[in-house]
Design a protein around this motif. Structure first.
Motif, PDB file in Angstrom:
ATOM      1  N   ASN A  12     -13.840 -96.315 -62.363  1.00 27.29           N
ATOM      2  CA  ASN A  12     -12.757 -95.502 -62.915  1.00 27.29           C
ATOM      3  C   ASN A  12     -12.381 -94.384 -61.937  1.00 27.29           C
ATOM      4  O   ASN A  12     -12.980 -94.228 -60.882  1.00 27.29           O
ATOM      5  CB  ASN A  12     -13.129 -94.948 -64.286  1.00 27.29           C
ATOM      6  N   LEU A  14     -12.944 -91.380 -61.958  1.00 28.53           N
ATOM      7  CA  LEU A  14     -13.979 -90.350 -61.728  1.00 28.53           C
ATOM      8  C   LEU A  14     -15.060 -90.862 -60.776  1.00 28.53           C
ATOM      9  O   LEU A  14     -16.033 -90.159 -60.506  1.00 28.53           O
ATOM     10  CB  LEU A  14     -14.617 -89.960 -63.067  1.00 28.53           C
ATOM     11  N   SER A  16     -16.995 -93.360 -61.483  1.00 27.92           N
ATOM     12  CA  SER A  16     -18.054 -94.060 -62.220  1.00 27.92           C
ATOM     13  C   SER A  16     -17.907 -95.553 -62.013  1.00 27.92           C
ATOM     14  O   SER A  16     -16.790 -96.052 -61.842  1.00 27.92           O
ATOM     15  CB  SER A  16     -17.936 -93.749 -63.717  1.00 27.92           C
ATOM     16  N   TYR A  33     -24.030 -98.576 -66.864  1.00 26.72           N
ATOM     17  CA  TYR A  33     -23.022 -97.608 -66.466  1.00 26.72           C
ATOM     18  C   TYR A  33     -23.645 -96.655 -65.462  1.00 26.72           C
ATOM     19  O   TYR A  33     -24.742 -96.146 -65.693  1.00 26.72           O
ATOM     20  CB  TYR A  33     -22.550 -96.817 -67.692  1.00 26.72           C
ATOM     21  N   VAL A  37     -20.585 -88.403 -61.880  1.00 21.90           N
ATOM     22  CA  VAL A  37     -20.641 -86.977 -62.213  1.00 21.90           C
ATOM     23  C   VAL A  37     -21.243 -86.809 -63.597  1.00 21.90           C
ATOM     24  O   VAL A  37     -21.177 -87.706 -64.437  1.00 21.90           O
ATOM     25  CB  VAL A  37     -19.229 -86.331 -62.178  1.00 21.90           C
ATOM     26  N   SER A  39     -22.592 -83.394 -66.509  1.00 29.25           N
ATOM     27  CA  SER A  39     -22.827 -81.959 -66.736  1.00 29.25           C
ATOM     28  C   SER A  39     -24.322 -81.697 -66.911  1.00 29.25           C
ATOM     29  O   SER A  39     -24.740 -80.563 -67.096  1.00 29.25           O
ATOM     30  CB  SER A  39     -22.079 -81.513 -68.002  1.00 29.25           C
ATOM     31  N   ALA A  40     -25.129 -82.765 -66.857  1.00 34.18           N
ATOM     32  CA  ALA A  40     -26.573 -82.586 -67.057  1.00 34.18           C
ATOM     33  C   ALA A  40     -27.197 -81.992 -65.789  1.00 34.18           C
ATOM     34  O   ALA A  40     -26.650 -82.103 -64.693  1.00 34.18           O
ATOM     35  CB  ALA A  40     -27.214 -83.927 -67.393  1.00 34.18           C
ATOM     36  N   PHE A  72     -31.549 -88.404 -68.319  1.00 37.08           N
ATOM     37  CA  PHE A  72     -30.985 -87.237 -67.620  1.00 37.08           C
ATOM     38  C   PHE A  72     -30.044 -86.416 -68.501  1.00 37.08           C
ATOM     39  O   PHE A  72     -29.730 -85.268 -68.192  1.00 37.08           O
ATOM     40  CB  PHE A  72     -30.293 -87.667 -66.321  1.00 37.08           C
ATOM     41  N   SER A  73     -29.591 -87.004 -69.625  1.00 40.30           N
ATOM     42  CA  SER A  73     -28.708 -86.220 -70.480  1.00 40.30           C
ATOM     43  C   SER A  73     -28.864 -86.670 -71.924  1.00 40.30           C
ATOM     44  O   SER A  73     -28.760 -87.870 -72.203  1.00 40.30           O
ATOM     45  CB  SER A  73     -27.252 -86.411 -70.054  1.00 40.30           C
ATOM     46  N   SER A  75     -27.146 -87.223 -74.535  1.00 40.52           N
ATOM     47  CA  SER A  75     -25.764 -87.372 -74.987  1.00 40.52           C
ATOM     48  C   SER A  75     -25.427 -88.854 -75.081  1.00 40.52           C
ATOM     49  O   SER A  75     -26.158 -89.715 -74.591  1.00 40.52           O
ATOM     50  CB  SER A  75     -24.819 -86.670 -73.997  1.00 40.52           C
ATOM     51  N   PHE A  79     -16.648 -95.594 -75.943  1.00 42.89           N
ATOM     52  CA  PHE A  79     -15.361 -95.954 -75.373  1.00 42.89           C
ATOM     53  C   PHE A  79     -14.666 -96.947 -76.287  1.00 42.89           C
ATOM     54  O   PHE A  79     -15.319 -97.809 -76.894  1.00 42.89           O
ATOM     55  CB  PHE A  79     -15.530 -96.656 -74.012  1.00 42.89           C
ATOM     56  N   LEU A  99     -17.472 -88.053 -75.940  1.00 40.93           N
ATOM     57  CA  LEU A  99     -18.796 -87.750 -75.393  1.00 40.93           C
ATOM     58  C   LEU A  99     -19.450 -86.717 -76.291  1.00 40.93           C
ATOM     59  O   LEU A  99     -18.912 -85.616 -76.480  1.00 40.93           O
ATOM     60  CB  LEU A  99     -18.667 -87.213 -73.963  1.00 40.93           C
ATOM     61  N   HIS A 101     -22.708 -84.390 -76.961  1.00 34.90           N
ATOM     62  CA  HIS A 101     -23.953 -83.815 -76.454  1.00 34.90           C
ATOM     63  C   HIS A 101     -24.790 -83.320 -77.619  1.00 34.90           C
ATOM     64  O   HIS A 101     -24.247 -82.869 -78.625  1.00 34.90           O
ATOM     65  CB  HIS A 101     -23.665 -82.634 -75.510  1.00 34.90           C
ATOM     66  N   ASN A 118      -9.311 -92.768 -69.911  1.00 35.94           N
ATOM     67  CA  ASN A 118      -9.894 -93.261 -68.679  1.00 35.94           C
ATOM     68  C   ASN A 118      -9.351 -94.642 -68.355  1.00 35.94           C
ATOM     69  O   ASN A 118      -9.114 -95.424 -69.288  1.00 35.94           O
ATOM     70  CB  ASN A 118     -11.398 -93.362 -68.944  1.00 35.94           C
TER      71      ASN A 118
HETATM   72  C1  VHH Z   1     -18.343 -89.410 -65.653  1.00 37.30           C
HETATM   73  N1  VHH Z   1     -17.603 -89.728 -66.865  1.00 37.30           N
HETATM   74  C2  VHH Z   1     -16.893 -90.866 -67.027  1.00 37.30           C
HETATM   75  O1  VHH Z   1     -16.891 -91.838 -66.234  1.00 37.30           O
HETATM   76  N2  VHH Z   1     -16.178 -90.780 -68.144  1.00 37.30           N
HETATM   77  C3  VHH Z   1     -15.273 -91.827 -68.605  1.00 37.30           C
HETATM   78  C4  VHH Z   1     -16.350 -89.504 -68.833  1.00 37.30           C
HETATM   79  C5  VHH Z   1     -16.884 -89.784 -70.237  1.00 37.30           C
HETATM   80  S1  VHH Z   1     -18.627 -90.006 -70.068  1.00 37.30           S
HETATM   81  C6  VHH Z   1     -18.739 -88.688 -68.844  1.00 37.30           C
HETATM   82  C7  VHH Z   1     -20.045 -88.687 -68.089  1.00 37.30           C
HETATM   83  C8  VHH Z   1     -21.193 -88.235 -68.974  1.00 37.30           C
HETATM   84  C9  VHH Z   1     -22.525 -88.272 -68.238  1.00 37.30           C
HETATM   85  C10 VHH Z   1     -23.674 -87.800 -69.114  1.00 37.30           C
HETATM   86  C11 VHH Z   1     -23.550 -86.328 -69.468  1.00 37.30           C
HETATM   87  O2  VHH Z   1     -23.176 -85.523 -68.592  1.00 37.30           O
HETATM   88  O3  VHH Z   1     -23.823 -86.002 -70.642  1.00 37.30           O
HETATM   89  C12 VHH Z   1     -17.451 -88.792 -67.973  1.00 37.30           C
END
Ligand code: VHH
Length: 123
Positions: A12, A14, A16, A33, A37, A39-40, A72-73, A75, A79, A99, A101, A118
């Motif tokens: 995607n 981002l 990912s 997956y 990136v 936020s953890a 690691f997170s 959460s 989708f 998402l 948390h 996304n």
């Molecule tokens: C990278 N991301 C991605 O490819 N997304 C579609 C969005 C929705 S899931 C989030 C990542 C969450 C990682 C775990 C966390 O930080 O809690 C963000």
């Protein structure tokens, strides 16, 4: 498998990446997956995903899947979306996500869910 085979590698905007395995005859599938990136505060790890799709022959199936982020997170992301082919015949998955948390108290629940959209294209 029908035209709406989601199996394979996707990425995607981002950065990912996800690997989707073949769906079974009921449309259920799993995968992995890798988020680029987070936020953890801990090192990112590959996380399992499980989902379900319609098995349309027109190639425009709807689907949903859940990513249970590894250690690691604390959460979870869900989708929901649809497969399309763009004007050049490239496959795209248009998705929306939530998402969630973990928060420590009911009082913090208001800030626990993020929403976004996304687009995935095949790697
Ligand atoms: C990278 N991301 C991605 O490819 N997304 C579609 C969005 C929705 S899931 C989030 C990542 C969450 C990682 C775990 C966390 O930080 O809690 C963000």
């Amino acid at each position: 498998r029908g035209k709406c085979n989601l199996a394979g590698w996707w990425q995607n905007e981002l950065g990912s990446e996800m690997l989707v395995f073949n769906a079974n005859s009921k449309g259920n599938f799993s995968g992995e997956y890798y988020t680029a990136v987070s936020s953890a505060q801990k090192p990112i790890e590959t996380s399992p995903l499980r989902g379900s799709q319609h098995l349309d022959e027109d190639g425009k199936c709807t689907f949903g899947f859940t990513v249970n982020w590894s250690k690691f997170s604390d959460s979870t992301t869900v989708f929901v979306g649809q497969r399309f082919e763009d004007h050049r015949g490239q496959e795209v998955l248009k998705t929306g996500w939530l998402l969630r948390h973990k928060v420590n108290s009911l009082h913090d629940d208001w800030q626990a869910t993020r929403v976004g959209t996304n687009i995935f294209t095949r790697l």
